[in-house]
Design an enzyme around this catalytic site. Sequence first.
Site, PDB file in Angstrom:
ATOM      1  N   LYS A 288       0.839  -1.201   0.000  1.00  0.00           N
ATOM      2  CA  LYS A 288       0.000   0.000   0.000  1.00  0.00           C
ATOM      3  C   LYS A 288       0.870   1.245   0.000  1.00  0.00           C
ATOM      4  CE  LYS A 288      -3.927  -1.715   2.768  1.00  0.00           C
ATOM      5  NZ  LYS A 288      -4.975  -1.546   1.764  1.00  0.00           N
ATOM      6  N   ARG A 362     -10.434 -11.297   1.991  1.00  0.00           N
ATOM      7  CA  ARG A 362     -11.307 -12.339   1.431  1.00  0.00           C
ATOM      8  C   ARG A 362     -10.641 -13.707   1.468  1.00  0.00           C
ATOM      9  NH1 ARG A 362     -11.662  -9.052  -4.053  1.00  0.00           N
ATOM     10  NH2 ARG A 362     -11.210  -7.444  -2.530  1.00  0.00           N
TER      11      ARG A 362
HETATM   12  N1  BES Z   1      -8.062  -3.533   4.576  1.00  0.00           N
HETATM   13  C1  BES Z   1      -8.260  -3.104   3.245  1.00  0.00           C
HETATM   14  C2  BES Z   1      -9.554  -2.320   3.038  1.00  0.00           C
HETATM   15  C3  BES Z   1      -9.715  -0.988   3.754  1.00  0.00           C
HETATM   16  C4  BES Z   1      -9.512   0.185   3.085  1.00  0.00           C
HETATM   17  C5  BES Z   1     -10.127  -0.950   5.065  1.00  0.00           C
HETATM   18  C6  BES Z   1      -9.692   1.397   3.734  1.00  0.00           C
HETATM   19  C7  BES Z   1     -10.310   0.266   5.725  1.00  0.00           C
HETATM   20  C8  BES Z   1     -10.094   1.432   5.050  1.00  0.00           C
HETATM   21  C9  BES Z   1      -8.303  -4.320   2.314  1.00  0.00           C
HETATM   22  O1  BES Z   1      -7.536  -5.400   2.703  1.00  0.00           O
HETATM   23  C10 BES Z   1      -7.770  -3.876   1.000  1.00  0.00           C
HETATM   24  O2  BES Z   1      -6.611  -3.571   0.934  1.00  0.00           O
HETATM   25  N2  BES Z   1      -8.628  -3.849  -0.013  1.00  0.00           N
HETATM   26  C11 BES Z   1      -8.239  -3.457  -1.307  1.00  0.00           C
HETATM   27  C12 BES Z   1      -8.796  -4.467  -2.274  1.00  0.00           C
HETATM   28  C13 BES Z   1      -8.249  -4.371  -3.644  1.00  0.00           C
HETATM   29  C14 BES Z   1      -6.789  -4.762  -3.670  1.00  0.00           C
HETATM   30  C15 BES Z   1      -9.048  -5.277  -4.546  1.00  0.00           C
HETATM   31  C16 BES Z   1      -8.807  -2.071  -1.563  1.00  0.00           C
HETATM   32  O3  BES Z   1      -9.901  -1.755  -1.089  1.00  0.00           O
HETATM   33  O4  BES Z   1      -8.132  -1.280  -2.211  1.00  0.00           O
HETATM   34 MN    MN Z   2      -5.545  -5.281   2.054  1.00  0.00          MN
END
Ligand code: BES
Ligand code: MN
Length: 519
Positions: A288, A362
């Site tokens: 990230k 997931r």
């Molecule tokens: N933990 C994150 C989602 C999240 C984002 C929680 C903002 C709280 C605040 C999750 O694991 C994630 O990284 N999701 C990705 C999915 C994508 C790679 C398909 C996302 O939302 O960008």
């Molecule tokens: Mn994630």
Amino acid sequence: VSSPTFPTIPPRIDFSVSAKTTTLDQAVTLLVLPVVDDDGQIRVEGGREIATETGINVERLLEQAAGGEPAHTGVITQLPVLDQPDGFPKLRSIMLLGVDEGTPEQIRRAAAVLARASRGHGDVVIRMPGSEDGQLSAVIEGMVLGSFELTVRQDRLPPVASRVWLVRPSVPALEAEVIPRAIAAAHAAWHARRLATMPSNIKSPEWLADEVVRLLEDTPVTVTRFDDEQLRADGFGGIVAVGQGSSTPPTLLKLEYQPKSSPKRLRGKHVVLVGKGITFDTGGLSIKPAESMSNMKRDMTGAAVVASVMSALGELECQVRVTALLPIAENAVSGSASRPGDVITHYGGRTTEITNTDAEGRLVLADALAYAVDQLKPSTVIDIATLTGGAKVALGTRIGALFSTSDELAVALDNAGQDAGEPLWRLPLSGEYRGKLHSSVADAVNSSGGPPAITAALFLKSFVGDTEWAHLDIASVGDAEEDRFEWTKGPTGFGVRTILRWLTQFSEPRPNSDQRSEK
Ligand code: BES
Ligand code: MN
Ligand code: ZN
């Protein structure tokens, strides 16, 4: 490396009900009077009785409060008391608290504001704006939630009241139940907020599992722990793949609650709750950017919410059998981390091509859902997770995303969410986007183009078979940007009170919800 010790949750506020304002403890320093808007007429509820009981002329107080909108929910007009009235030798201030029409929601919100405003004021008497039990629960939930604080700062806020008297005209026998239930539900949310607040240098998967065990110590819930070795042996490929990059190994907790007694119609019912427990989400090798990573200590909020729900079932005398599964892991970056392109096998045999290591939630949920359906034969499965940033894009930061294979379950959860002040909005599990999950080497990819919250939900759907299922994506609402009524800045514990309401509604007739304010 030494880390500071964070406090556990504080002693519970001692709430009691009294029919009269004056026959109370002599130590009371703050009197709170509700200001209602009765079809445009602004008045202090029970003003005349208060005048008779205490000699305080509330009408005059209300005039002094002129200027603002004293009946608006959560508006506080503070007045110093110079001449102590009869029965209140220590009274120092009166607060007029706006509660609008006095619906439970308005009262909960106002009480949360009051909790913060009354810090350092000592013990409090609150004149209730009506005699409904829903209003009583609302004051208690609002005060407990609004007073959330968890810090190792040395300049802590002054304490909230340790004793609160709630004055209302009639005192039905129900109070003995209403008060402890409201306290239990609100404190459950406190526990979830506490766990979400803990920094990840302290909150390893093992730490989180230990805390859940501790939280459930004096409850009827039993805990089974699957360690890393066991997870590998039993084929929990998703949890293992997400956890393998971390120096602190993953774990799975199974929490089991059996009601002491339940009516015949509920005996076949078995609810399984699943909560995402990522103790920190770096994104893994699909790392990230810094801004997106900054709050990822909260990525275990789903697990915290479920554990907190379980902790309150005994006190709430839930009559349904409930089992919880908490897959807990850290999504870290290292030489042993999963790579994009890796193919894994979940519990039960479905395979996934990991196209993005940041879609880790997931992967761990899939194992737990497959295990639930295969081993626990549930009648209903509900999972809750901070799953996609897409939920936030779609719904902002005040509404959670709800997906369900059952209209009936969706409606019931939506109602419970409205009553709890945790609004949900149903999004489609539309087959339109099914094709987005196609992989040429596995049963599905974990990430691809397409609407993120919906494709994540579709990914999970393949693991629940025909079992009635709902999925709550709380990435939108896990965290509050500012103090706003019962949500204090930081973690919200969103979902705890919704799920508790939904689980306990089976044992009671659904309370009259006519009083709901417009959303
Ligand atoms: N933990 C994150 C989602 C999240 C984002 C929680 C903002 C709280 C605040 C999750 O694991 C994630 O990284 N999701 C990705 C999915 C994508 C790679 C398909 C996302 O939302 O960008
Ligand atoms: Mn994630
Ligand atoms: Zn995540």
